[in-house]
Scaffold this motif. Sequence first.
Motif, short mmCIF file in Angstrom:
data_model
loop_
_atom_site.label_atom_id
_atom_site.label_comp_id
_atom_site.label_asym_id
_atom_site.label_seq_id
_atom_site.Cartn_x
_atom_site.Cartn_y
_atom_site.Cartn_z
N ARG A 155 0.86 -1.18 0.00
CA ARG A 155 0.00 0.00 0.00
C ARG A 155 0.90 1.23 0.00
O ARG A 155 1.84 1.32 0.79
CB ARG A 155 -0.92 -0.01 1.21
N LEU A 156 0.60 2.15 -0.89
CA LEU A 156 1.46 3.31 -1.11
C LEU A 156 0.69 4.60 -0.91
O LEU A 156 -0.54 4.63 -0.94
CB LEU A 156 1.98 3.31 -2.55
N TYR A 157 1.46 5.67 -0.74
CA TYR A 157 0.92 7.02 -0.82
C TYR A 157 1.59 7.69 -2.01
O TYR A 157 2.78 7.50 -2.26
CB TYR A 157 1.19 7.82 0.46
N SER A 158 0.80 8.47 -2.73
CA SER A 158 1.28 9.13 -3.95
C SER A 158 0.98 10.62 -3.89
O SER A 158 0.08 11.06 -3.16
CB SER A 158 0.59 8.54 -5.18
N CYS A 159 1.70 11.37 -4.69
CA CYS A 159 1.44 12.80 -4.85
C CYS A 159 0.02 12.99 -5.37
O CYS A 159 -0.40 12.31 -6.31
CB CYS A 159 2.45 13.39 -5.84
N HIS A 160 -0.74 13.90 -4.76
CA HIS A 160 -2.13 14.12 -5.16
C HIS A 160 -2.24 14.71 -6.56
O HIS A 160 -3.27 14.57 -7.22
CB HIS A 160 -2.83 15.04 -4.16
N CYS B 165 0.19 14.31 -9.35
CA CYS B 165 0.65 13.52 -10.50
C CYS B 165 0.69 12.01 -10.24
O CYS B 165 1.05 11.25 -11.13
CB CYS B 165 2.03 14.01 -10.94
N ARG B 166 0.37 11.59 -9.04
CA ARG B 166 0.33 10.17 -8.65
C ARG B 166 1.70 9.49 -8.58
O ARG B 166 1.81 8.28 -8.63
CB ARG B 166 -0.61 9.36 -9.54
N ASN B 167 2.75 10.27 -8.46
CA ASN B 167 4.10 9.73 -8.23
C ASN B 167 4.13 9.10 -6.84
O ASN B 167 3.69 9.71 -5.87
CB ASN B 167 5.11 10.89 -8.32
N HIS B 168 4.63 7.87 -6.71
CA HIS B 168 4.72 7.21 -5.41
C HIS B 168 5.73 7.92 -4.53
O HIS B 168 6.88 8.13 -4.95
CB HIS B 168 5.13 5.75 -5.58
N VAL B 169 5.32 8.27 -3.30
CA VAL B 169 6.22 9.01 -2.41
C VAL B 169 6.52 8.32 -1.09
O VAL B 169 7.50 8.65 -0.43
CB VAL B 169 5.72 10.45 -2.15
N SER B 170 5.69 7.36 -0.66
CA SER B 170 5.98 6.64 0.58
C SER B 170 5.12 5.40 0.70
O SER B 170 4.10 5.26 0.01
CB SER B 170 5.77 7.54 1.80
N LEU B 171 5.54 4.51 1.59
CA LEU B 171 4.81 3.28 1.87
C LEU B 171 3.95 3.46 3.11
O LEU B 171 4.36 4.10 4.08
CB LEU B 171 5.78 2.12 2.13
N PHE C 179 4.34 14.44 5.61
CA PHE C 179 3.54 14.61 4.40
C PHE C 179 2.19 15.17 4.82
O PHE C 179 1.54 14.62 5.72
CB PHE C 179 3.31 13.27 3.67
N GLU C 180 1.77 16.25 4.19
CA GLU C 180 0.47 16.82 4.49
C GLU C 180 -0.60 15.90 3.89
O GLU C 180 -0.50 15.49 2.72
CB GLU C 180 0.36 18.22 3.89
N LYS C 181 -1.61 15.59 4.68
CA LYS C 181 -2.65 14.66 4.24
C LYS C 181 -3.32 15.14 2.95
O LYS C 181 -3.66 14.34 2.08
CB LYS C 181 -3.69 14.48 5.34
N SER C 182 -3.51 16.45 2.82
CA SER C 182 -4.19 16.99 1.64
C SER C 182 -3.32 16.90 0.37
O SER C 182 -3.83 17.12 -0.74
CB SER C 182 -4.59 18.44 1.87
N LYS C 183 -2.04 16.60 0.53
CA LYS C 183 -1.12 16.58 -0.62
C LYS C 183 -0.80 15.17 -1.11
O LYS C 183 -0.08 15.01 -2.10
CB LYS C 183 0.19 17.28 -0.25
N ILE C 184 -1.31 14.15 -0.40
CA ILE C 184 -1.03 12.77 -0.80
C ILE C 184 -2.34 11.99 -0.92
O ILE C 184 -3.34 12.37 -0.31
CB ILE C 184 -0.07 12.05 0.19
#
Length: 106
Positions: A8-13, A15-21, A96-101
Amino acid sequence: MDELVGPRLYSCHKCRNHVSLHDDIISKAFQGRHGRAFLFSHAMNVVVGAKEDRHLMTGLHTVADISCGDCNEVLGWKYERAYEASQKYKEGKFIFEKSKIVKDNW
């Protein structure tokens, strides 16, 4: 079954680039500039900006903004140094700001 789906990943809101697990979340009880934020132990595909001292809710810290490695959207910051002994656990960690991922692969 989890191995077939992948992590399960988190991505940039933006462009959807993966930024963290998801597994790298330390705490969801943080406050960012724009609302709730999460503290992560690791980040990927981000660019770390210049260090600067900031007075945050928990005292003085040296931090550096982190941006998406693809679209350059500012997503949060990295704690470089904490001056209070009780805050040292944050050093080297990422906000990471919740609104940004966004959640990805859930």
